[in-house]
Design a protein around this motif. Structure first.
Motif, PDB file in Angstrom:
ATOM      1  N   TRP A   1       0.380  -1.120  -0.183  1.00  0.00           N
ATOM      2  CA  TRP A   1      -0.059   0.102   0.205  1.00  0.00           C
ATOM      3  C   TRP A   1       1.270   1.386   0.289  1.00  0.00           C
ATOM      4  O   TRP A   1      -0.075   2.325  -0.634  1.00  0.00           O
ATOM      5  CB  TRP A   1      -1.198   0.165   1.376  1.00  0.00           C
TER       6      TRP A   1
ATOM      7  N   TYR B   1       0.840   4.260  -2.651  1.00  0.00           N
ATOM      8  CA  TYR B   1       0.389   5.207  -2.540  1.00  0.00           C
ATOM      9  C   TYR B   1       0.869   6.745  -3.206  1.00  0.00           C
ATOM     10  O   TYR B   1       0.914   7.785  -3.684  1.00  0.00           O
ATOM     11  CB  TYR B   1      -0.337   6.240  -1.215  1.00  0.00           C
ATOM     12  N   GLU B   2       2.294   5.917  -2.938  1.00  0.00           N
ATOM     13  CA  GLU B   2       3.547   6.410  -3.627  1.00  0.00           C
ATOM     14  C   GLU B   2       3.012   6.919  -5.250  1.00  0.00           C
ATOM     15  O   GLU B   2       3.756   7.818  -5.970  1.00  0.00           O
ATOM     16  CB  GLU B   2       5.343   6.392  -3.362  1.00  0.00           C
TER      17      GLU B   2
ATOM     18  N   GLY C   1       0.748   6.440  -6.966  1.00  0.00           N
ATOM     19  CA  GLY C   1      -0.940   7.179  -6.708  1.00  0.00           C
ATOM     20  C   GLY C   1      -2.044   6.434  -7.474  1.00  0.00           C
ATOM     21  O   GLY C   1      -3.237   6.878  -7.761  1.00  0.00           O
TER      22      GLY C   1
ATOM     23  N   ASP D   1      -3.358   1.520  -8.338  1.00  0.00           N
ATOM     24  CA  ASP D   1      -3.073   0.282  -8.426  1.00  0.00           C
ATOM     25  C   ASP D   1      -3.455  -0.189  -9.653  1.00  0.00           C
ATOM     26  O   ASP D   1      -3.745   0.372 -10.725  1.00  0.00           O
ATOM     27  CB  ASP D   1      -4.523   0.214  -6.495  1.00  0.00           C
TER      28      ASP D   1
ATOM     29  N   TYR E   1      -4.829   7.071  -5.755  1.00  0.00           N
ATOM     30  CA  TYR E   1      -4.779   7.054  -3.977  1.00  0.00           C
ATOM     31  C   TYR E   1      -3.658   7.704  -3.460  1.00  0.00           C
ATOM     32  O   TYR E   1      -2.935   8.157  -4.604  1.00  0.00           O
ATOM     33  CB  TYR E   1      -4.186   5.585  -3.508  1.00  0.00           C
ATOM     34  N   SER E   2      -3.753   8.789  -3.237  1.00  0.00           N
ATOM     35  CA  SER E   2      -2.838   9.976  -2.782  1.00  0.00           C
ATOM     36  C   SER E   2      -3.448  10.166  -1.069  1.00  0.00           C
ATOM     37  O   SER E   2      -4.871   9.963  -0.670  1.00  0.00           O
ATOM     38  CB  SER E   2      -2.921  11.224  -3.052  1.00  0.00           C
ATOM     39  N   LYS E   3      -2.071  10.632  -0.431  1.00  0.00           N
ATOM     40  CA  LYS E   3      -2.755  11.568   1.337  1.00  0.00           C
ATOM     41  C   LYS E   3      -1.874  12.991   0.473  1.00  0.00           C
ATOM     42  O   LYS E   3      -0.269  12.904   0.585  1.00  0.00           O
ATOM     43  CB  LYS E   3      -2.108  10.748   2.437  1.00  0.00           C
TER      44      LYS E   3
ATOM     45  N   ALA F   1      -7.464  12.948   1.596  1.00  0.00           N
ATOM     46  CA  ALA F   1      -6.629  12.218   0.964  1.00  0.00           C
ATOM     47  C   ALA F   1      -7.617  11.014  -0.318  1.00  0.00           C
ATOM     48  O   ALA F   1      -8.954  11.751  -0.413  1.00  0.00           O
ATOM     49  CB  ALA F   1      -6.885  11.547   1.978  1.00  0.00           C
TER      50      ALA F   1
ATOM     51  N   HIS G   1      -8.718   7.702  -1.111  1.00  0.00           N
ATOM     52  CA  HIS G   1      -8.590   6.374  -0.911  1.00  0.00           C
ATOM     53  C   HIS G   1      -8.737   5.337  -1.646  1.00  0.00           C
ATOM     54  O   HIS G   1      -9.802   3.937  -1.471  1.00  0.00           O
ATOM     55  CB  HIS G   1      -8.570   6.524   0.337  1.00  0.00           C
TER      56      HIS G   1
END
Length: 252
Positions: free
Chosen positions: A70, A74-75, A77, A79, A85-87, A210, A212
């Motif tokens: 995961w 997230y790194e 961005g 899947d 995905y981002s934060k 974020a 998800h």
């Protein structure tokens, strides 16, 4: 149907616990007062302990592997299914929307303050104060009369940033275009400076956001909240002013 690995492990655990918990009913053990099967129970306890330790170790490895996967998603961005995905740098899980809005207000206020900080002349060279690091950003360099509003949207699913008092010559370009009847109408287009200001405001808000697992192909939105930057063009402002004027006349 063949049993799964997890099912086989569960069967072994149940069997070992049955041996451990079973009360000895052998007559010879009852007469002597000493259970001759205690060694069997001790072996079952030992085997159960080893089995549970292996399961705990495997679960720990699985958690570490899942966390690693995961972190990579997230790194990167996204899947393998194309979900995003981002934060943001300032995102905090479970943070109330009011606190996020307050943080955005504080960041905008700081940028405005930094943009107004004058350069300091010292000797033959030119240096800046500490706040000068923010200089040349769209928020700090925007006209001083511009005001900003930050509020939580209805349902607490969005944050809306309003830009007020935009100088017409700075923020808007008037274009004369033909309407559907062939007449001339004015269409207001944003200047590059206003576009950059809007982008910078949105960037500040996204630092608290974020994603998800949103997916455009399925219309799935998994963002913590949505960000909207709003401003009215001169025509809209004139229409609102006229409405307010008529409203005041009716009240008086």
């Amino acid at each position: 149907m063949a049993k799964s690995k997890a099912s086989k492990v569960r069967t072994r655990i149940d069997a070992l616990r049955a041996v451990i918990d079973k009360e000895c009913a052998a007559p010879i053990c009852r007469e002597s007062g000493t259970c001759r099967h205690e060694g069997e129970k001790e072996a079952a306890r030992h085997m159960l302990g080893r089995l549970l330790a292996k399961l705990k170790e495997a679960a720990g490895d699985e958690r570490e592997e899942r966390a690693r996967v995961w972190a990579e998603i997230y790194e990167r961005g996204y899947d393998a299914n194309g979900s995003t995905y981002s934060k943001g740098a300032k995102y905090r899980t479970g943070q109330p929307m009011k606190e996020r809005a307050a943080g955005i207000r504080a960041d905008i206020k700081m940028a405005r303050k930094a943009g107004q900080t004058p350069l300091v002349q010292e000797g033959a060279g030119l240096m800046s104060q500490t706040l000068e690091t923010y200089r040349f950003d769209p928020i700090g360099e925007a006209p001083a009369q511009i005001k900003f509003r930050v509020r939580v949207g209805p349902g607490y699913g969005s944050i809306r940033i309003g830009i007020d008092n935009i100088p017409q010559g700075w923020g808007w370009i008037a274009e004369e275009v033909a309407d559907h009847k062939g007449g001339k109408v004015t269409r207001w287009r944003r200047t590059q400076a206003l576009k950059e200001l809007e982008a910078e405001l949105k960037s500040i808000a996204q630092a608290y956001n974020a994603d998800h697992g949103s997916n455009l192909y399925t219309d799935l939105s998994m963002k913590a909240f949505h960000v909207f930057v709003e401003c009215d063009d001169p025509e809209t402002l004139a229409r609102h002013a006229e409405y307010e004027r008529k409203h005041q006349e009716r009240r008086s």
